[in-house]
Write a protein that holds these residues in place. Structure first.
Motif, PDB file in Angstrom:
ATOM      1  N   ALA A   1      70.277  84.545  87.154  1.00 32.98           N
ATOM      2  CA  ALA A   1      69.424  85.537  87.810  1.00 32.98           C
ATOM      3  C   ALA A   1      67.970  85.356  87.373  1.00 32.98           C
ATOM      4  CB  ALA A   1      69.902  86.950  87.489  1.00 32.98           C
ATOM      5  N   THR A   2      67.764  85.110  86.102  1.00 36.91           N
ATOM      6  CA  THR A   2      66.406  84.899  85.584  1.00 36.91           C
ATOM      7  C   THR A   2      65.768  83.675  86.242  1.00 36.91           C
ATOM      8  OG1 THR A   2      66.962  85.957  83.489  1.00 36.91           O
ATOM      9  CG2 THR A   2      65.063  84.464  83.486  1.00 36.91           C
ATOM     10  N   GLU A   3      66.534  82.613  86.373  1.00 36.30           N
ATOM     11  CA  GLU A   3      66.039  81.385  87.005  1.00 36.30           C
ATOM     12  C   GLU A   3      65.665  81.635  88.466  1.00 36.30           C
ATOM     13  OE1 GLU A   3      67.879  77.260  86.344  1.00 36.30           O
ATOM     14  OE2 GLU A   3      68.780  77.917  88.229  1.00 36.30           O
ATOM     15  N   ILE A   4      66.514  82.345  89.178  1.00 33.72           N
ATOM     16  CA  ILE A   4      66.266  82.629  90.599  1.00 33.72           C
ATOM     17  C   ILE A   4      65.042  83.531  90.759  1.00 33.72           C
ATOM     18  CG2 ILE A   4      67.209  83.745  92.668  1.00 33.72           C
ATOM     19  CD1 ILE A   4      70.044  82.906  91.450  1.00 33.72           C
ATOM     20  N   PHE A   5      64.952  84.568  89.923  1.00 32.14           N
ATOM     21  CA  PHE A   5      63.817  85.479  90.025  1.00 32.14           C
ATOM     22  C   PHE A   5      62.493  84.751  89.805  1.00 32.14           C
ATOM     23  CE2 PHE A   5      60.891  88.800  88.484  1.00 32.14           C
ATOM     24  CZ  PHE A   5      60.918  89.616  89.598  1.00 32.14           C
ATOM     25  N   ALA A   6      62.480  83.806  88.893  1.00 30.84           N
ATOM     26  CA  ALA A   6      61.257  83.033  88.625  1.00 30.84           C
ATOM     27  C   ALA A   6      60.793  82.268  89.868  1.00 30.84           C
ATOM     28  CB  ALA A   6      61.474  82.075  87.462  1.00 30.84           C
ATOM     29  N   LEU A   7      61.724  81.892  90.722  1.00 29.14           N
ATOM     30  CA  LEU A   7      61.370  81.155  91.937  1.00 29.14           C
ATOM     31  C   LEU A   7      60.669  82.029  92.973  1.00 29.14           C
ATOM     32  CD1 LEU A   7      64.517  78.927  92.539  1.00 29.14           C
ATOM     33  CD2 LEU A   7      62.292  78.249  91.624  1.00 29.14           C
ATOM     34  N   THR A   8      60.937  83.335  92.946  1.00 28.05           N
ATOM     35  CA  THR A   8      60.374  84.193  93.997  1.00 28.05           C
ATOM     36  C   THR A   8      58.855  84.120  94.025  1.00 28.05           C
ATOM     37  OG1 THR A   8      60.426  86.177  92.586  1.00 28.05           O
ATOM     38  CG2 THR A   8      62.356  85.764  93.999  1.00 28.05           C
ATOM     39  N   ASP A   9      58.238  84.160  92.867  1.00 29.81           N
ATOM     40  CA  ASP A   9      56.778  84.098  92.827  1.00 29.81           C
ATOM     41  C   ASP A   9      56.265  82.738  93.288  1.00 29.81           C
ATOM     42  OD1 ASP A   9      54.300  85.480  92.190  1.00 29.81           O
ATOM     43  OD2 ASP A   9      54.098  84.020  90.566  1.00 29.81           O
ATOM     44  N   LEU A  10      56.937  81.688  92.888  1.00 37.36           N
ATOM     45  CA  LEU A  10      56.522  80.340  93.293  1.00 37.36           C
ATOM     46  C   LEU A  10      56.622  80.157  94.807  1.00 37.36           C
ATOM     47  CD1 LEU A  10      58.286  78.335  90.438  1.00 37.36           C
ATOM     48  CD2 LEU A  10      55.863  78.996  90.584  1.00 37.36           C
ATOM     49  N   ILE A  11      57.683  80.676  95.380  1.00 34.68           N
ATOM     50  CA  ILE A  11      57.870  80.557  96.830  1.00 34.68           C
ATOM     51  C   ILE A  11      56.809  81.384  97.565  1.00 34.68           C
ATOM     52  CG2 ILE A  11      59.428  81.072  98.761  1.00 34.68           C
ATOM     53  CD1 ILE A  11      61.745  80.563  96.634  1.00 34.68           C
ATOM     54  N   ALA A  12      56.611  82.611  97.111  1.00 37.72           N
ATOM     55  CA  ALA A  12      55.601  83.470  97.753  1.00 37.72           C
ATOM     56  C   ALA A  12      54.216  82.838  97.654  1.00 37.72           C
ATOM     57  CB  ALA A  12      55.612  84.856  97.109  1.00 37.72           C
ATOM     58  N   GLU A  13      53.918  82.223  96.528  1.00 38.18           N
ATOM     59  CA  GLU A  13      52.615  81.559  96.389  1.00 38.18           C
ATOM     60  C   GLU A  13      52.490  80.358  97.313  1.00 38.18           C
ATOM     61  OE1 GLU A  13      52.041  80.945  92.186  1.00 38.18           O
ATOM     62  OE2 GLU A  13      51.572  83.065  91.870  1.00 38.18           O
ATOM     63  N   ARG A  14      53.577  79.670  97.599  1.00 42.41           N
ATOM     64  CA  ARG A  14      53.525  78.567  98.572  1.00 42.41           C
ATOM     65  C   ARG A  14      53.184  79.127  99.958  1.00 42.41           C
ATOM     66  NH1 ARG A  14      51.555  74.872  96.857  1.00 42.41           N
ATOM     67  NH2 ARG A  14      51.754  74.075  98.972  1.00 42.41           N
TER      68      ARG A  14
ATOM     69  N   LEU B   1      69.808  86.641  96.544  1.00 40.93           N
ATOM     70  CA  LEU B   1      70.648  85.949  95.565  1.00 40.93           C
ATOM     71  C   LEU B   1      70.386  86.475  94.161  1.00 40.93           C
ATOM     72  CD1 LEU B   1      72.782  83.784  95.047  1.00 40.93           C
ATOM     73  CD2 LEU B   1      70.927  82.096  94.949  1.00 40.93           C
ATOM     74  N   TYR B   2      69.139  86.748  93.848  1.00 43.16           N
ATOM     75  CA  TYR B   2      68.804  87.332  92.546  1.00 43.16           C
ATOM     76  C   TYR B   2      69.531  88.663  92.355  1.00 43.16           C
ATOM     77  CZ  TYR B   2      66.387  90.224  89.182  1.00 43.16           C
ATOM     78  OH  TYR B   2      66.127  91.087  88.150  1.00 43.16           O
ATOM     79  N   LEU B   3      69.403  89.565  93.325  1.00 43.80           N
ATOM     80  CA  LEU B   3      70.011  90.888  93.193  1.00 43.80           C
ATOM     81  C   LEU B   3      71.529  90.806  93.085  1.00 43.80           C
ATOM     82  CD1 LEU B   3      67.822  93.023  95.594  1.00 43.80           C
ATOM     83  CD2 LEU B   3      67.943  93.175  93.101  1.00 43.80           C
ATOM     84  N   LYS B   4      72.133  89.934  93.866  1.00 43.85           N
ATOM     85  CA  LYS B   4      73.582  89.804  93.798  1.00 43.85           C
ATOM     86  C   LYS B   4      74.016  89.242  92.446  1.00 43.85           C
ATOM     87  CE  LYS B   4      76.096  88.658  97.330  1.00 43.85           C
ATOM     88  NZ  LYS B   4      76.782  87.897  98.401  1.00 43.85           N
ATOM     89  N   THR B   5      73.306  88.243  91.967  1.00 43.85           N
ATOM     90  CA  THR B   5      73.647  87.645  90.676  1.00 43.85           C
ATOM     91  C   THR B   5      73.467  88.672  89.563  1.00 43.85           C
ATOM     92  OG1 THR B   5      72.963  85.481  91.525  1.00 43.85           O
ATOM     93  CG2 THR B   5      73.196  85.691  89.142  1.00 43.85           C
ATOM     94  N   LYS B   6      72.410  89.448  89.621  1.00 42.04           N
ATOM     95  CA  LYS B   6      72.171  90.490  88.615  1.00 42.04           C
ATOM     96  C   LYS B   6      73.243  91.582  88.724  1.00 42.04           C
ATOM     97  CE  LYS B   6      69.262  91.413  85.326  1.00 42.04           C
ATOM     98  NZ  LYS B   6      69.127  90.532  84.173  1.00 42.04           N
ATOM     99  N   ASN B   7      73.620  91.959  89.928  1.00 43.16           N
ATOM    100  CA  ASN B   7      74.692  92.930  90.142  1.00 43.16           C
ATOM    101  C   ASN B   7      75.972  92.448  89.460  1.00 43.16           C
ATOM    102  OD1 ASN B   7      76.644  94.724  91.225  1.00 43.16           O
ATOM    103  ND2 ASN B   7      76.718  93.621  93.144  1.00 43.16           N
ATOM    104  N   PHE B   8      76.301  91.184  89.660  1.00 44.28           N
ATOM    105  CA  PHE B   8      77.514  90.650  89.050  1.00 44.28           C
ATOM    106  C   PHE B   8      77.375  90.600  87.526  1.00 44.28           C
ATOM    107  CE2 PHE B   8      78.896  88.144  93.095  1.00 44.28           C
ATOM    108  CZ  PHE B   8      79.179  89.342  93.733  1.00 44.28           C
ATOM    109  N   HIS B   9      76.199  90.319  87.034  1.00 46.69           N
ATOM    110  CA  HIS B   9      75.932  90.358  85.588  1.00 46.69           C
ATOM    111  C   HIS B   9      76.262  91.751  85.038  1.00 46.69           C
ATOM    112  CE1 HIS B   9      73.540  90.364  81.857  1.00 46.69           C
ATOM    113  NE2 HIS B   9      72.876  91.389  82.363  1.00 46.69           N
ATOM    114  N   TRP B  10      75.856  92.778  85.753  1.00 39.85           N
ATOM    115  CA  TRP B  10      76.089  94.149  85.294  1.00 39.85           C
ATOM    116  C   TRP B  10      77.547  94.574  85.402  1.00 39.85           C
ATOM    117  CZ3 TRP B  10      71.581  95.550  88.931  1.00 39.85           C
ATOM    118  CH2 TRP B  10      70.366  95.362  88.278  1.00 39.85           C
ATOM    119  N   HIS B  11      78.282  94.036  86.379  1.00 37.62           N
ATOM    120  CA  HIS B  11      79.610  94.563  86.683  1.00 37.62           C
ATOM    121  C   HIS B  11      80.779  93.647  86.322  1.00 37.62           C
ATOM    122  CE1 HIS B  11      77.046  97.141  89.276  1.00 37.62           C
ATOM    123  NE2 HIS B  11      77.844  98.051  88.747  1.00 37.62           N
TER     124      HIS B  11
END
Length: 153
Positions: free
Chosen positions: A53-66, A26-36
């Motif tokens: 995209a920034t909000e979603i990316f911030a979650l990746t670390d939190l999820i991985a840490e869980r 979801l992060y990559l897709k949202t960032k892709n749409f931001h660019w295009h």
């Protein structure tokens, strides 16, 4: 651990890694749409997609840490993410702004369903910390859907 506790823990780890894969997708897709993104709503959507995209990316670390706090390995590569993600790639760079918004509404709705499945698994595994934090993540995703849906009326 009892077998049922072990099974519930295994399911939780699987759900968290699924959520992690979907977060990256979801992060990559949202960032892709931001660019295009282009068109009359360019500036507003460009900024909205970047914020989301920034909000979603911030979650990746939190999820991985869980996942790690639950004693398990996380996803380790782009291939692992691609193999797990329910949110599918969008390689087109020429979608209309409206098509981008509609796709992100659908993908964030899919993400909310994964959040709910992960929350249920956390409850079943007795992981109160994961269970509790998912409420905030769900609220964020629901707000993304609301904002995006408001753009298309």
């Amino acid at each position: 651990m009892t077998d049922s506790k072990t099974n519930a823990h295994t399911v939780l780890i699987d759900e968290l890694n699924q959520l992690l894969a979907d977060s990256f997708a979801l992060y990559l897709k949202t960032k892709n749409f931001h660019w295009h993104v282009r068109g009359p709503q360019f500036r507003d959507l460009h900024l909205l997609f970047d914020e989301q995209a920034t909000e979603i990316f911030a979650l990746t670390d939190l999820i991985a840490e869980r996942v790690r706090k639950n004693g398990a390995p996380t996803l380790t590569s782009i291939g692992a993410i691609a193999g797990r993600a329910a949110i599918k790639d969008q390689d087109a760079s020429d979608l209309s702004a409206e098509a981008m918004v509609k796709e992100l509404v659908a993908d964030n709705t899919t993400y909310i369903a994964q959040l709910r499945a992960t929350k249920e698994a956390a409850g079943n595994a007795g992981d109160n910390a994961t269970d509790g934090v998912i409420d905030d993540w769900t609220d964020q995703a629901q707000q993304r859907v609301w904002f995006l849906s408001s753009v298309i009326g």
